[in-house]
Design an enzyme around this catalytic site. Structure first.
Site, PDB file in Angstrom:
ATOM      1  CD  GLU A   1      -0.823   0.608   3.710  1.00  0.00           C
ATOM      2  OE1 GLU A   1      -1.346   1.715   3.529  1.00  0.00           O
ATOM      3  OE2 GLU A   1      -0.788   0.043   4.806  1.00  0.00           O
TER       4      GLU A   1
ATOM      5  CE  LYS B   1      -7.080   6.566   5.914  1.00  0.00           C
ATOM      6  NZ  LYS B   1      -7.217   6.716   7.382  1.00  0.00           N
TER       7      LYS B   1
ATOM      8  CB  VAL C   1      -5.304  -2.230   3.995  1.00  0.00           C
ATOM      9  CG1 VAL C   1      -5.572  -3.714   3.801  1.00  0.00           C
ATOM     10  CG2 VAL C   1      -4.035  -2.010   4.829  1.00  0.00           C
TER      11      VAL C   1
ATOM     12  CG  ASP D   1     -13.890   5.246  12.898  1.00  0.00           C
ATOM     13  OD1 ASP D   1     -13.707   4.574  11.859  1.00  0.00           O
ATOM     14  OD2 ASP D   1     -13.176   6.218  13.214  1.00  0.00           O
TER      15      ASP D   1
ATOM     16  CB  SER E   1     -10.880   0.159   9.049  1.00  0.00           C
ATOM     17  OG  SER E   1     -10.223   0.236   7.796  1.00  0.00           O
ATOM     18  CB  ALA E   2     -13.596   0.719   4.216  1.00  0.00           C
ATOM     19  CG  ASP E   3      -8.215  -1.367   5.852  1.00  0.00           C
ATOM     20  OD1 ASP E   3      -8.485  -0.650   4.869  1.00  0.00           O
ATOM     21  OD2 ASP E   3      -7.210  -1.208   6.573  1.00  0.00           O
TER      22      ASP E   3
ATOM     23  CE  LYS F   1       1.056   1.785  14.171  1.00  0.00           C
ATOM     24  NZ  LYS F   1       1.162   2.895  13.223  1.00  0.00           N
TER      25      LYS F   1
HETATM   26  N1  PSU Z   1      -2.453   1.358  10.547  1.00  0.00           N
HETATM   27  C1  PSU Z   1      -1.148   1.656  10.653  1.00  0.00           C
HETATM   28  N2  PSU Z   1      -0.565   2.422   9.713  1.00  0.00           N
HETATM   29  C2  PSU Z   1      -1.258   2.883   8.625  1.00  0.00           C
HETATM   30  C3  PSU Z   1      -2.632   2.524   8.503  1.00  0.00           C
HETATM   31  C4  PSU Z   1      -3.184   1.775   9.477  1.00  0.00           C
HETATM   32  O1  PSU Z   1      -0.523   1.272  11.620  1.00  0.00           O
HETATM   33  O2  PSU Z   1      -0.708   3.583   7.779  1.00  0.00           O
HETATM   34  C5  PSU Z   1      -3.386   2.973   7.285  1.00  0.00           C
HETATM   35  C6  PSU Z   1      -3.564   1.799   6.327  1.00  0.00           C
HETATM   36  O3  PSU Z   1      -3.473   2.266   5.003  1.00  0.00           O
HETATM   37  C7  PSU Z   1      -4.972   1.336   6.624  1.00  0.00           C
HETATM   38  C8  PSU Z   1      -5.658   2.655   6.931  1.00  0.00           C
HETATM   39  O4  PSU Z   1      -5.577   0.649   5.546  1.00  0.00           O
HETATM   40  O5  PSU Z   1      -4.693   3.398   7.654  1.00  0.00           O
HETATM   41  C9  PSU Z   1      -6.934   2.487   7.723  1.00  0.00           C
HETATM   42  O6  PSU Z   1      -7.561   3.717   7.847  1.00  0.00           O
HETATM   43  P1  PSU Z   1      -9.106   3.800   8.276  1.00  0.00           P
HETATM   44  O7  PSU Z   1      -9.157   3.391   9.721  1.00  0.00           O
HETATM   45  O8  PSU Z   1      -9.482   5.239   8.091  1.00  0.00           O
HETATM   46  O9  PSU Z   1      -9.858   2.857   7.371  1.00  0.00           O
HETATM   47 MN    MN Z   2     -12.655   5.172   9.994  1.00  0.00          MN
END
Ligand code: PSU
Ligand code: MN
Length: 316
Positions: free
Chosen positions: A29, A90, A110, A142, A144-146, A163
Site C-alpha cells: 500500500e 488517503k 489496505v 468507526d 475501517s473499510a479494510d 495497532k
Molecule cells: N495502521 C497503521 N498504519 C497505517 C494505517 C493503518 O498502523 O498507515 C493505514 C492503512 O493504510 C490502513 C488505513 O488501511 O490506515 C486504515 O484507515 P481507516 O481506519 O481510516 O480505514
Molecule cells: Mn474510519
C-alpha cells in the site's frame, strides 16, 4: 511500454513481466508512505520493504493512484513523489471512483490497494497494520473499510495484526462475523503491531507457509468471495512494551477526543501522536515490523506460486 491487464491498471514493467511469467509478486500500500511516516524515513522504509520482498524471492508491487489509474508497481521516482507531495488524499474503498476520475494522486489504504491487487491478479498483499474496529465504535460506528474489503477482494493479507489504537477484540469479532479467516503464522496470539500480542488469540495457528498457501487455495476453491489474514508478530528485539504503549495510546485518544478529530483523520492523528510520545522509538519499531511482515509475505507468495498447477484451487 507497460503491459495492461485492465484499463484502470498501470503495471510497472518488472511486475508485468513477473505476472506474465507466473512468478511471485507482493502487493504493497501507499497510505503508509504518504501518511504513516515522515520524509525522508518514508522513502527509505518503502525501499527497505521492497528489498525484503525481493530477498524472499518475490517482486514488490507498491500501489497508488495517479493520472486516473491505479499504479501497480511504483518506480523510485513515483515513491519519492508520494513521499514528498503534500496533501495526497488517503483513498479507501469509497474514494476510489472519485479519485480515479479526478485524475490526481491518491494514497491507497489496505482496502483500496486490495481492489487494485485483485484487478491485477496479485494474490498476496503485505502491510504491517490493518485498519479495524476503533475503540468506542459502539457509539461512533468507526470501523475501517479494510475489514469489509477483506470479504470482497480475493487477496491474502499478511500483517502484524493492528495497532492497539483500535479495539482488537472487537476487530476479531467483526472478522469472524464477516467470515474472514485469520491464520497466525508461528504465533498463537493476534499481534498488536508494536507488541507481539494483543492478548487475543488467532482463530487458527499454522506454522508452515505451504500449509497456509494450501488453506488459501482451499478457501478460494470453495468459492468464498474474499481474502484471508495471515498474522506474524514483530521480532522480540524490536517490540515495544505493551503497558507503556497503552498509556501513550490512552492519552492520544483523549487528545483526539478533546480536539474533535474523527473519521479518516483519526488513524493518522493517533499514529503521529504515538510517534511523538515515544520519541522515535515507535518509528524504529514501525520500520522493523513493516520489513519483517513484507519478508513473510514474500515467502508466502513464493510458496503460493510454487503450488500453481498442483491442484486445490484456481491459479492466479
Ligand atoms: N495502521 C497503521 N498504519 C497505517 C494505517 C493503518 O498502523 O498507515 C493505514 C492503512 O493504510 C490502513 C488505513 O488501511 O490506515 C486504515 O484507515 P481507516 O481506519 O481510516 O480505514
Ligand atoms: Mn474510519
Amino acid at each position: 511500454m507497460n503491459e495492461t491487464v485492465h484499463e484502470l491498471i498501470e503495471l510497472g514493467e518488472e511486475v508485468a513481466t513477473a505476472l506474465s511469467e507466473h512468478r511471485p509478486v507482493v502487493a504493497l500500500e501507499s497510505t503508509v508512505i504518504a501518511h504513516g511516516m515522515a520524509y525522508p524515513g518514508n522513502v527509505e522504509t518503502a525501499r527497505a520493504i521492497e528489498q525484503a520482498v525481493r530477498s524472499a524471492g518475490a517482486v514488490p508491487a507498491t500501489i497508488g493512484i495517479a493520472d486516473g489509474r491505479f499504479v501497480v508497481g511504483m518506480d523510485d521516482k513515483r515513491i519519492e513523489q508520494f513521499a514528498t507531495t503534500q496533501g495526497v488524499p488517503k483513498v479507501s474503498s469509497r474514494d476510489i471512483g472519485p479519485v480515479l476520475a479526478g485524475g490526481g494522486l491518491g494514497a491507497t489504504t489496505v482496502a483500496s490497494s486490495l481492489v487494485a491487487a485483485d484487478l491485477a491478479g496479485i494474490p498476496v498483499f503485505s502491510t504491517a497494520g490493518i485498519g479495524g474496529v476503533h475503540r468506542g465504535a459502539q457509539t461512533t460506528f468507526d470501523i475501517s473499510a479494510d475489514l469489509v474489503q477483506f470479504t470482497r477482494s480475493r487477496v491474502a493479507v499478511v500483517c502484524a495484526g493492528a495497532k492497539s489504537i483500535l479495539d482488537l477484540g472487537l476487530t476479531l469479532e467483526y472478522l469472524e462475523t464477516l467470515g474472514v479467516p485469520v491464520m497466525g503464522y508461528r504465533c498463537d496470539d493476534f499481534p498488536a503491531f508494536y507488541c507481539r500480542s494483543s492478548g487475543f488469540r488467532n482463530p487458527q495457528r499454522i506454522d508452515d507457509l505451504d500449509a497456509i498457501a494450501r488453506a488459501l487455495r482451499a478457501h478460494w476453491a470453495a468459492g468464498l468471495p474474499g481474502g484471508a489474514l495471515v498474522t506474524h508478530p514483530i521480532a522480540e528485539a524490536d517490540a515495544l512494551d505493551a503497558q507503556a504503549m497503552e498509556e501513550v495510546i490512552e492519552r492520544a485518544l483523549a487528545d483526539a477526543d478533546a480536539e474533535g478529530v474523527t473519521g479518516p483523520a483519526i488513524t493518522p492523528y493517533l499514529m503521529k501522536a504515538v510517534s511523538r510520545a515515544t520519541e522515535g522509538r515507535s518509528a524504529a519499531a514501525n520500520r522493523a515490523v513493516l520489513i519483517s511482515t513484507a519478508a513473510v509475505a514474500g515467502e508466502l507468495a513464493v510458496a503460493y506460486t510454487r503450488q500453481a498447477g498442483v491442484g486445490g484451487g484456481e491459479d492466479r
